[in-house]
Structures are given as C-alpha cells and as structure tokens.
Design a protein around this motif. Structure first.
Motif, PDB file in Angstrom:
ATOM      1  N   PHE A  34       0.838  -1.190   0.000  1.00 20.98           N
ATOM      2  CA  PHE A  34       0.000   0.000   0.000  1.00 20.98           C
ATOM      3  C   PHE A  34       0.880   1.251   0.000  1.00 20.98           C
ATOM      4  CE2 PHE A  34      -2.411  -3.395   1.960  1.00 20.98           C
ATOM      5  CZ  PHE A  34      -3.654  -3.297   1.355  1.00 20.98           C
ATOM      6  N   GLY A  35       1.714   1.385  -0.993  1.00 16.41           N
ATOM      7  CA  GLY A  35       2.567   2.559  -1.108  1.00 16.41           C
ATOM      8  C   GLY A  35       3.749   2.508  -0.159  1.00 16.41           C
ATOM      9  N   VAL A  36       4.349   3.671   0.059  1.00 14.66           N
ATOM     10  CA  VAL A  36       5.536   3.734   0.904  1.00 14.66           C
ATOM     11  C   VAL A  36       5.367   4.770   2.009  1.00 14.66           C
ATOM     12  CG1 VAL A  36       7.104   3.001  -0.928  1.00 14.66           C
ATOM     13  CG2 VAL A  36       6.660   5.452  -0.574  1.00 14.66           C
ATOM     14  N   SER A  37       6.160   4.562   3.078  1.00 16.75           N
ATOM     15  CA  SER A  37       6.309   5.550   4.144  1.00 16.75           C
ATOM     16  C   SER A  37       7.773   5.945   4.187  1.00 16.75           C
ATOM     17  CB  SER A  37       5.874   4.958   5.491  1.00 16.75           C
ATOM     18  OG  SER A  37       4.510   4.648   5.503  1.00 16.75           O
ATOM     19  N   TYR A  38       8.085   6.900   5.062  1.00 15.83           N
ATOM     20  CA  TYR A  38       9.450   7.400   5.146  1.00 15.83           C
ATOM     21  C   TYR A  38       9.936   7.286   6.597  1.00 15.83           C
ATOM     22  CZ  TYR A  38       8.283   9.033   0.537  1.00 15.83           C
ATOM     23  OH  TYR A  38       7.886   9.069  -0.783  1.00 15.83           O
ATOM     24  N   ARG A  39      10.961   6.480   6.793  1.00 21.72           N
ATOM     25  CA  ARG A  39      11.464   6.199   8.135  1.00 21.72           C
ATOM     26  C   ARG A  39      12.737   6.997   8.393  1.00 21.72           C
ATOM     27  NH1 ARG A  39      12.270   0.174   9.072  1.00 21.72           N
ATOM     28  NH2 ARG A  39       9.994   0.273   9.275  1.00 21.72           N
ATOM     29  N   VAL A  40      12.715   7.767   9.482  1.00 25.93           N
ATOM     30  CA  VAL A  40      13.891   8.527   9.901  1.00 25.93           C
ATOM     31  C   VAL A  40      14.648   7.699  10.926  1.00 25.93           C
ATOM     32  CG1 VAL A  40      14.733  10.673  10.916  1.00 25.93           C
ATOM     33  CG2 VAL A  40      12.641  10.686   9.532  1.00 25.93           C
ATOM     34  N   SER A  41      15.948   7.581  10.746  1.00 25.89           N
ATOM     35  CA  SER A  41      16.802   6.823  11.664  1.00 25.89           C
ATOM     36  C   SER A  41      17.874   7.752  12.225  1.00 25.89           C
ATOM     37  CB  SER A  41      17.453   5.633  10.944  1.00 25.89           C
ATOM     38  OG  SER A  41      18.347   4.963  11.809  1.00 25.89           O
ATOM     39  N   PHE A  46      23.649  10.131  18.929  1.00 28.01           N
ATOM     40  CA  PHE A  46      22.872  11.326  19.250  1.00 28.01           C
ATOM     41  C   PHE A  46      22.087  11.148  20.549  1.00 28.01           C
ATOM     42  CE2 PHE A  46      22.259  13.426  14.816  1.00 28.01           C
ATOM     43  CZ  PHE A  46      23.635  13.424  14.642  1.00 28.01           C
ATOM     44  N   ALA A  47      21.332  10.057  20.632  1.00 29.03           N
ATOM     45  CA  ALA A  47      20.364   9.895  21.717  1.00 29.03           C
ATOM     46  C   ALA A  47      20.742   8.817  22.717  1.00 29.03           C
ATOM     47  CB  ALA A  47      18.984   9.573  21.126  1.00 29.03           C
ATOM     48  N   GLY A  48      21.893   8.160  22.542  1.00 31.05           N
ATOM     49  CA  GLY A  48      22.265   7.063  23.439  1.00 31.05           C
ATOM     50  C   GLY A  48      21.763   5.731  22.933  1.00 31.05           C
ATOM     51  N   LYS A  49      20.777   5.754  22.080  1.00 33.73           N
ATOM     52  CA  LYS A  49      20.271   4.572  21.389  1.00 33.73           C
ATOM     53  C   LYS A  49      19.634   5.023  20.079  1.00 33.73           C
ATOM     54  CE  LYS A  49      15.784   4.642  23.717  1.00 33.73           C
ATOM     55  NZ  LYS A  49      14.810   3.866  24.514  1.00 33.73           N
ATOM     56  N   ARG A  50      19.530   4.115  19.138  1.00 32.37           N
ATOM     57  CA  ARG A  50      18.976   4.492  17.842  1.00 32.37           C
ATOM     58  C   ARG A  50      17.498   4.852  17.976  1.00 32.37           C
ATOM     59  NH1 ARG A  50      18.160   1.444  12.282  1.00 32.37           N
ATOM     60  NH2 ARG A  50      17.601  -0.288  13.622  1.00 32.37           N
ATOM     61  N   VAL A  51      17.099   5.956  17.345  1.00 33.53           N
ATOM     62  CA  VAL A  51      15.715   6.422  17.381  1.00 33.53           C
ATOM     63  C   VAL A  51      15.133   6.316  15.978  1.00 33.53           C
ATOM     64  CG1 VAL A  51      14.184   8.368  17.846  1.00 33.53           C
ATOM     65  CG2 VAL A  51      16.195   7.986  19.289  1.00 33.53           C
ATOM     66  N   LEU A  52      13.959   5.679  15.877  1.00 33.19           N
ATOM     67  CA  LEU A  52      13.282   5.515  14.591  1.00 33.19           C
ATOM     68  C   LEU A  52      11.905   6.164  14.662  1.00 33.19           C
ATOM     69  CD1 LEU A  52      14.071   1.738  13.923  1.00 33.19           C
ATOM     70  CD2 LEU A  52      15.271   3.710  12.970  1.00 33.19           C
ATOM     71  N   LYS A  53      11.524   6.855  13.572  1.00 33.94           N
ATOM     72  CA  LYS A  53      10.172   7.395  13.488  1.00 33.94           C
ATOM     73  C   LYS A  53       9.747   7.405  12.041  1.00 33.94           C
ATOM     74  CE  LYS A  53       7.144  10.984  15.264  1.00 33.94           C
ATOM     75  NZ  LYS A  53       7.014  12.159  16.148  1.00 33.94           N
ATOM     76  N   GLN A  54       8.474   7.046  11.799  1.00 35.89           N
ATOM     77  CA  GLN A  54       7.986   6.865  10.442  1.00 35.89           C
ATOM     78  C   GLN A  54       6.940   7.933  10.100  1.00 35.89           C
ATOM     79  OE1 GLN A  54       8.264   2.819   9.501  1.00 35.89           O
ATOM     80  NE2 GLN A  54       6.516   2.834   8.114  1.00 35.89           N
ATOM     81  N   PHE A  55       6.980   8.395   8.832  1.00 37.42           N
ATOM     82  CA  PHE A  55       6.086   9.462   8.382  1.00 37.42           C
ATOM     83  C   PHE A  55       5.427   9.060   7.067  1.00 37.42           C
ATOM     84  CE2 PHE A  55       9.236  11.329  11.087  1.00 37.42           C
ATOM     85  CZ  PHE A  55       8.543  12.258  11.833  1.00 37.42           C
ATOM     86  N   SER A  75      21.451  21.237  22.316  1.00 33.60           N
ATOM     87  CA  SER A  75      21.345  20.699  23.680  1.00 33.60           C
ATOM     88  C   SER A  75      22.048  19.370  23.895  1.00 33.60           C
ATOM     89  CB  SER A  75      19.859  20.534  24.051  1.00 33.60           C
ATOM     90  OG  SER A  75      19.159  21.732  23.857  1.00 33.60           O
ATOM     91  N   GLY A  76      22.601  18.783  22.855  1.00 38.94           N
ATOM     92  CA  GLY A  76      23.236  17.484  23.012  1.00 38.94           C
ATOM     93  C   GLY A  76      22.205  16.392  23.246  1.00 38.94           C
ATOM     94  N   LYS A  77      22.616  15.327  23.936  1.00 37.80           N
ATOM     95  CA  LYS A  77      21.723  14.185  24.157  1.00 37.80           C
ATOM     96  C   LYS A  77      20.506  14.540  25.001  1.00 37.80           C
ATOM     97  CE  LYS A  77      25.205  10.567  23.620  1.00 37.80           C
ATOM     98  NZ  LYS A  77      25.884   9.393  24.227  1.00 37.80           N
ATOM     99  N   ALA A  78      20.607  15.609  25.789  1.00 35.70           N
ATOM    100  CA  ALA A  78      19.467  16.020  26.619  1.00 35.70           C
ATOM    101  C   ALA A  78      18.242  16.323  25.773  1.00 35.70           C
ATOM    102  CB  ALA A  78      19.850  17.253  27.449  1.00 35.70           C
ATOM    103  N   HIS A  79      18.468  16.706  24.519  1.00 27.56           N
ATOM    104  CA  HIS A  79      17.349  17.012  23.618  1.00 27.56           C
ATOM    105  C   HIS A  79      16.420  15.813  23.469  1.00 27.56           C
ATOM    106  CE1 HIS A  79      15.154  18.446  20.084  1.00 27.56           C
ATOM    107  NE2 HIS A  79      15.439  17.291  19.505  1.00 27.56           N
ATOM    108  N   PHE A  80      16.975  14.604  23.501  1.00 32.94           N
ATOM    109  CA  PHE A  80      16.176  13.398  23.249  1.00 32.94           C
ATOM    110  C   PHE A  80      15.526  12.839  24.509  1.00 32.94           C
ATOM    111  CE2 PHE A  80      19.206  13.729  19.797  1.00 32.94           C
ATOM    112  CZ  PHE A  80      18.402  13.543  18.692  1.00 32.94           C
ATOM    113  N   GLU A  81      15.775  13.470  25.655  1.00 34.56           N
ATOM    114  CA  GLU A  81      15.124  13.023  26.875  1.00 34.56           C
ATOM    115  C   GLU A  81      13.694  13.532  26.977  1.00 34.56           C
ATOM    116  OE1 GLU A  81      17.612  14.148  30.093  1.00 34.56           O
ATOM    117  OE2 GLU A  81      19.296  12.870  29.482  1.00 34.56           O
ATOM    118  N   LEU A  82      13.332  14.495  26.129  1.00 30.69           N
ATOM    119  CA  LEU A  82      11.975  15.019  26.116  1.00 30.69           C
ATOM    120  C   LEU A  82      11.219  14.480  24.911  1.00 30.69           C
ATOM    121  CD1 LEU A  82      12.595  18.791  26.960  1.00 30.69           C
ATOM    122  CD2 LEU A  82      11.991  16.942  28.534  1.00 30.69           C
TER     123      LEU A  82
END
Length: 328
Positions: A34-41, A46-55, A75-82
């Motif tokens: 059913f088409g494609v999505s776009y996954r950000v990796s 950056f965050a201490g662990k890999r972060v994935l989000k799909q659009f 802000s460094g890694k602190a940015h990903f704590e929120l």
C-alpha cells in the motif's frame, strides 16, 4: 530536498552531513503493498540509542529530522530526553513567561516549591506519624521502629510544622552540620557512622513521602547530601588471657547473672540483640544446642546453633541454670 539515490527504495542523509538517514519503506499488510512511508533513523551517538520514526510523506520526515538535528546541536543528548509534546510545551511556556523576566527553569523551581494539592500538603510531623503507623502495621520489629522514631524525632522537632514538600537540600544540610549529640562524647558533633545513619534514615523518610504523593516524584532532597565515608576497623580479637578475665568477671558480677550472656557471645557468636531476648528454654545443654526462634532472630528465620564444649561447660557452671527468666 536533498538528492535521493535511484534504487527502488530510496534512502538519503538529511540534513546533509548529519548522519541522520531517511529511507522509504513499503507499507505491506497481508501480503499486499500500500505505497511507501518514510522512516527517519537517528544514530545512537545522538540519543544514546537508535531512534526511529515513520512518516507518511518525505517532507514531514525531513522536517522532523531537521528539528532533531538542530535540537542535538543546541542541547546534546538532553534534547532526546523530552518527547515531542514536551518540546512543544516548553516552547509555549517560554513565550508565556516573556513578560515576567523569569526563565523556564526559574518558573519551574518556583512552582515546585510552592504548589501542592490541598489534600496532599502534610507537615513533617504528620508524615513521620504516618510512616511509623505504616511500619507498625507492617510488623516491623519494635526495636527498628524505636530506632526510626529516635532518629527522626530531632528532625521533626526542628521542621515539624513545615510542609514536607517545601524542604530543600541546603536547609537539611545545615541541620545535619549543626546536629549535636546528647552525650559528652558527641557534643561536638556526631561520628561519621552516626551521621551516615541519620542520612540513610532521612532518605527513607523522604522516599516514603514521595511514595505517598507528599513530594514530587524523584524529589528526594537527601540525594544531594554526601554520605560520609566510614573508616572500618578490624574487629579486636581477645587473647586467651583476656577471655579468661572476662569470663571470671562475668562469673562474679551479680552472682553470675551475666555469665551465660558472655559465654554465648564469646563462643556461639550470637548477636547482642538476640542474646537479650533469650530464655533458658532456648538452650538444650544435653544436646549442646541453642535455638534462636523466628521471634528473636534478626532475619525472622529460625536458627539452631551447636554449642562448643567449653560454652556448655561455662553455662553449666553458672549458678543461674536453675532460675527461670532472662539472662540479665
């Protein structure tokens, strides 16, 4: 938009030089596409662990990737704590504070100190009584409850009427620095061991307050207080001659009333708190054993100790053997 490669499923770096990757993924359900999505990796660096989000579209994916990269740069890694919602709320709060002269941090600290729901605002004295009542209901040993009460009573005398959520680390640190003992030996201040015991007890007290909602979650002011280091000394070992003198002295003291306690302490290694509660019924001299039942034992588990022949001999020699009652 950055240039994309020519493979069937495209992937690219965005922003350029950021190491953040965006790639197309097929939306597949029950074998149908059913088409494609776009996954950000976002890489783990950056965050201490890999972060994935799909659009659903590439533009939204690139906008989010750009936001995360800029946040990391600022802000460094602190940015990903929120979470993204928390980021949005923080931005709105900053705009709301523009005319007050307060920073977001200053506003948060002020609110934390002064805000408390009416049904949760309790004083230090009230919190202490609730803690002791809970421990008594939980069948904590009377001696443990007594120790808890004795250590927290001076604290309640100083801060009893103050709402417990308002206490701060500097206040408590000053109180500990000025804490004095009741005896001549401790009038200049407590030993490192005594001070450590007070700090550990206060930490327990504030953790209880947090668990009941009297303070904010994670807001234990004792966490900011350094625990003194203890210089542990090697226990003294009595010589044979010193042991003889101790036993002979115990034999003469109060017509030998102290002798069983000393003998069991020397030769059976029984804790002092357990010795004080032993009765002659706990000892079987014929079998050469002493039973520490669960009501006496520190860990509430029955324990049977085999007595050495010399311990049995000293107990037998005691003129207290025919008397009922406690050792002392």
């Amino acid at each position: 938009m950055a240039n994309k490669d020519q493979s069937p499923l495209k992937g690219w770096e965005y922003p350029a030089g950021s190491d953040i990757r965006i790639r197309e993924v097929i939306n597949r359900y029950e074998g149908k596409d059913f088409g494609v999505s776009y996954r950000v990796s976002i890489p783990a660096k950056f965050a201490g662990k890999r972060v994935l989000k799909q659009f659903a579209d590439s533009k939204a994916a690139e906008e989010w990737a750009d936001q995360q990269y800029r946040g990391f740069v600022a802000s460094g890694k602190a940015h990903f704590e929120l979470t993204s919602t928390q980021h949005e709320e923080a931005i709105k709060a900053i705009f709301a504070l523009r005319d007050t002269g307060l920073s977001l941090l200053e506003a948060a600290e002020f609110t934390k100190e002064h805000y408390k729901p009416a049904d949760k605002a309790v004083t230090v004295s009230e919190a202490l009584e609730k803690l002791l009542a809970e421990k008594e209901a939980g069948n904590l040993r009377p001696r443990s409850i007594r120790d808890l009460r004795n250590r927290l009573r001076p604290f309640a005398e100083s801060f009893g009427e103050k709402p417990i959520h308002q206490l701060k680390t500097p206040q408590i640190q000053r109180w500990l620095d000025e804490l004095k003992g009741l005896s001549a030996d401790s009038v200049e201040g407590f030993s490192a061991r005594s001070l450590k015991n007070y700090i550990v007890t206060l930490k327990t007290f504030f953790n209880f307050a947090i668990s009941k909602g009297y303070r904010a979650k994670g807001d234990n002011p004792i966490e900011g207080i350094s625990v003194p280091k203890i210089d542990w000394e090697v226990p003294a070992i009595l010589t044979i001659e010193e042991t003889k003198r101790l036993l002979k002295t115990a034999q003469r003291f109060r017509e030998g009333g102290l002798l069983p306690l000393v003998a069991l302490g020397l030769f059976a290694g029984i804790r002092t708190s357990e010795l004080y509660q032993l009765h002659w019924d706990n000892i079987d001299l014929e079998e050469g054993i002493v039973t520490i039942d669960a009501t006496i034992a520190k860990k509430r588990r029955l324990r049977v100790i085999e007595l050495t022949p010399n311990c049995v001999a000293w107990l037998t020699a005691s003129n207290q053997l025919q008397q009922a009652g406690f050792f002392i």
